[in-house]
Design a protein around this motif. Structure first.
Motif, PDB file in Angstrom:
ATOM      1  N   GLU A   1       0.832  -1.212   0.000  1.00 29.10           N
ATOM      2  CA  GLU A   1       0.000   0.000   0.000  1.00 29.10           C
ATOM      3  C   GLU A   1       0.864   1.258   0.000  1.00 29.10           C
ATOM      4  O   GLU A   1       0.509   2.270  -0.616  1.00 29.10           O
ATOM      5  N   VAL A   2       1.997   1.193   0.699  1.00 28.30           N
ATOM      6  CA  VAL A   2       2.934   2.315   0.681  1.00 28.30           C
ATOM      7  C   VAL A   2       3.445   2.543  -0.739  1.00 28.30           C
ATOM      8  O   VAL A   2       3.535   3.683  -1.222  1.00 28.30           O
ATOM      9  N   PHE A   3       3.760   1.449  -1.424  1.00 23.15           N
ATOM     10  CA  PHE A   3       4.213   1.535  -2.805  1.00 23.15           C
ATOM     11  C   PHE A   3       3.185   2.254  -3.676  1.00 23.15           C
ATOM     12  O   PHE A   3       3.517   3.165  -4.445  1.00 23.15           O
ATOM     13  N   LYS A   4       1.929   1.867  -3.547  1.00 27.96           N
ATOM     14  CA  LYS A   4       0.874   2.482  -4.350  1.00 27.96           C
ATOM     15  C   LYS A   4       0.701   3.957  -4.014  1.00 27.96           C
ATOM     16  O   LYS A   4       0.469   4.791  -4.910  1.00 27.96           O
ATOM     17  N   ALA A   5       0.823   4.299  -2.729  1.00 27.30           N
ATOM     18  CA  ALA A   5       0.694   5.702  -2.323  1.00 27.30           C
ATOM     19  C   ALA A   5       1.835   6.530  -2.894  1.00 27.30           C
ATOM     20  O   ALA A   5       1.633   7.657  -3.364  1.00 27.30           O
ATOM     21  N   LEU A   6       3.047   5.988  -2.868  1.00 28.15           N
ATOM     22  CA  LEU A   6       4.194   6.691  -3.442  1.00 28.15           C
ATOM     23  C   LEU A   6       4.019   6.876  -4.943  1.00 28.15           C
ATOM     24  O   LEU A   6       4.340   7.932  -5.500  1.00 28.15           O
ATOM     25  N   GLU A   7       3.494   5.857  -5.586  1.00 33.09           N
ATOM     26  CA  GLU A   7       3.370   5.888  -7.036  1.00 33.09           C
ATOM     27  C   GLU A   7       2.428   6.988  -7.513  1.00 33.09           C
ATOM     28  O   GLU A   7       2.618   7.567  -8.579  1.00 33.09           O
ATOM     29  N   ARG A   8       1.428   7.314  -6.711  1.00 31.38           N
ATOM     30  CA  ARG A   8       0.464   8.344  -7.099  1.00 31.38           C
ATOM     31  C   ARG A   8       0.867   9.744  -6.632  1.00 31.38           C
ATOM     32  O   ARG A   8       0.219  10.728  -6.978  1.00 31.38           O
ATOM     33  N   SER A   9       1.943   9.816  -5.850  1.00 35.07           N
ATOM     34  CA  SER A   9       2.365  11.102  -5.285  1.00 35.07           C
ATOM     35  C   SER A   9       3.362  11.816  -6.198  1.00 35.07           C
ATOM     36  O   SER A   9       3.944  11.217  -7.103  1.00 35.07           O
ATOM     37  N   HIS A  10       3.556  13.105  -5.933  1.00 34.12           N
ATOM     38  CA  HIS A  10       4.461  13.921  -6.742  1.00 34.12           C
ATOM     39  C   HIS A  10       5.757  14.261  -6.018  1.00 34.12           C
ATOM     40  O   HIS A  10       6.795  14.440  -6.657  1.00 34.12           O
ATOM     41  N   VAL A  11       5.713  14.362  -4.695  1.00 32.10           N
ATOM     42  CA  VAL A  11       6.900  14.730  -3.936  1.00 32.10           C
ATOM     43  C   VAL A  11       6.779  14.191  -2.515  1.00 32.10           C
ATOM     44  O   VAL A  11       5.681  14.124  -1.949  1.00 32.10           O
ATOM     45  N   LEU A  12       7.916  13.776  -1.943  1.00 31.15           N
ATOM     46  CA  LEU A  12       7.939  13.326  -0.547  1.00 31.15           C
ATOM     47  C   LEU A  12       8.410  14.472   0.332  1.00 31.15           C
ATOM     48  O   LEU A  12       9.382  15.164   0.008  1.00 31.15           O
ATOM     49  N   LEU A  13       7.746  14.654   1.447  1.00 29.99           N
ATOM     50  CA  LEU A  13       8.110  15.694   2.418  1.00 29.99           C
ATOM     51  C   LEU A  13       8.585  15.065   3.711  1.00 29.99           C
ATOM     52  O   LEU A  13       7.910  14.208   4.277  1.00 29.99           O
ATOM     53  N   TYR A  14       9.774  15.494   4.181  1.00 30.61           N
ATOM     54  CA  TYR A  14      10.244  15.105   5.511  1.00 30.61           C
ATOM     55  C   TYR A  14      10.687  16.379   6.236  1.00 30.61           C
ATOM     56  O   TYR A  14      11.801  16.871   6.014  1.00 30.61           O
ATOM     57  N   PRO A  15       9.838  16.939   7.109  1.00 31.27           N
ATOM     58  CA  PRO A  15      10.143  18.203   7.790  1.00 31.27           C
ATOM     59  C   PRO A  15      10.700  18.024   9.200  1.00 31.27           C
ATOM     60  O   PRO A  15      10.410  18.799  10.113  1.00 31.27           O
ATOM     61  N   GLY A  16      11.507  16.979   9.414  1.00 35.15           N
ATOM     62  CA  GLY A  16      11.965  16.627  10.760  1.00 35.15           C
ATOM     63  C   GLY A  16      12.859  17.665  11.416  1.00 35.15           C
ATOM     64  O   GLY A  16      13.417  18.555  10.773  1.00 35.15           O
ATOM     65  N   TYR A  17      12.982  17.532  12.732  1.00 34.60           N
ATOM     66  CA  TYR A  17      13.869  18.398  13.517  1.00 34.60           C
ATOM     67  C   TYR A  17      14.258  17.695  14.807  1.00 34.60           C
ATOM     68  O   TYR A  17      13.696  16.647  15.153  1.00 34.60           O
TER      69      TYR A  17
END
Length: 219
Positions: free
Chosen positions: A99-115
């Motif tokens: 399911e993660v694979f499918k979600a990534l496939e439909r997305s345009h950009v990954l966001l990681y705003p960690g701190y």
């Protein structure tokens, strides 16, 4: 611990680039930003509502922020969704790897705003960043822990300062407004991961650099 730098080897966790490979399925018709990770402070989850609000003011409702994962801060996100007039944050919860694979496939950009959290803890590598890049997604990440080491700034994505929400939003908006560049940076992201983070590449480094074996069954 007192070890000399010249005997320390840093070997990253590898990525299965054969599994995490886009099959060219159609992207979502809405610009989709995806966040994947445990919903805890050091992942930057608390910044998502502010990012959502600013993006709404700048580009309207033509985007969504998909949140994949679970954890103690999920209640805060759900409360935000229930209290505001309009939220573009969609919480999917914990998903299977397929399911993660499918979600990534439909997305345009990954966001990681960690701190860094209150205890000073930081993300060490952030394997999902390499997995997304392997899927030809460019990324927007913060310069925290070991996260930025895997991102070629301005080539495979953007690296911003911790908690700099306006800068994060500006980079997300850049991807929204520049689809061709987004696609090209995604291709560069895939190339970088296959060259440096592929399981076989990492395995060979472990064999040669750490165990100092020239051949798998050599002396």
């Amino acid at each position: 611990l007192g070890f000399k730098d010249d005997i320390i080897k840093t070997i990253p966790v590898g990525t299965d680039t054969q599994f995490f490979a886009s099959s060219k399925q159609t992207k979502s018709s809405v610009f989709t930003i995806i966040f994947i990770g445990r919903l805890i402070p050091l992942k930057g989850v608390a910044l998502l509502p502010e990012i959502d609000q600013i993006l709404q003011k700048q580009i309207g409702d033509s985007f969504e922020i998909i949140v994949v994962g679970d954890g103690p801060l999920r209640e805060d996100l759900e409360r935000y969704n229930n209290e505001v007039i309009k939220s573009n944050i969609r919480i999917l919860g914990r998903l299977s790897i397929e399911e993660v694979f499918k979600a990534l496939e439909r997305s345009h950009v990954l966001l990681y705003p960690g701190y860094s959290d209150e205890q000073g803890r930081e993300e060490t590598q952030g394997v999902i960043i390499q997995e997304a890049m392997s899927m030809a997604l460019p990324v927007v990440v913060t310069d925290v822990g070991g996260v930025a080491e895997a991102v070629a700034n301005n080539v495979t994505g953007f690296v911003t300062s911790q908690k700099d929400v306006l800068k994060i939003v500006s980079k997300l908006r850049f991807f929204y407004e520049n689809k061709e560049i987004t696609s090209q940076m995604g291709k560069e992201a895939r190339k970088l991961v296959t060259e440096k983070y592929d399981l076989q590449v990492v395995g060979n480094r472990l064999i040669k650099e750490v165990y100092k074996i020239k051949e798998l069954f050599g002396e």
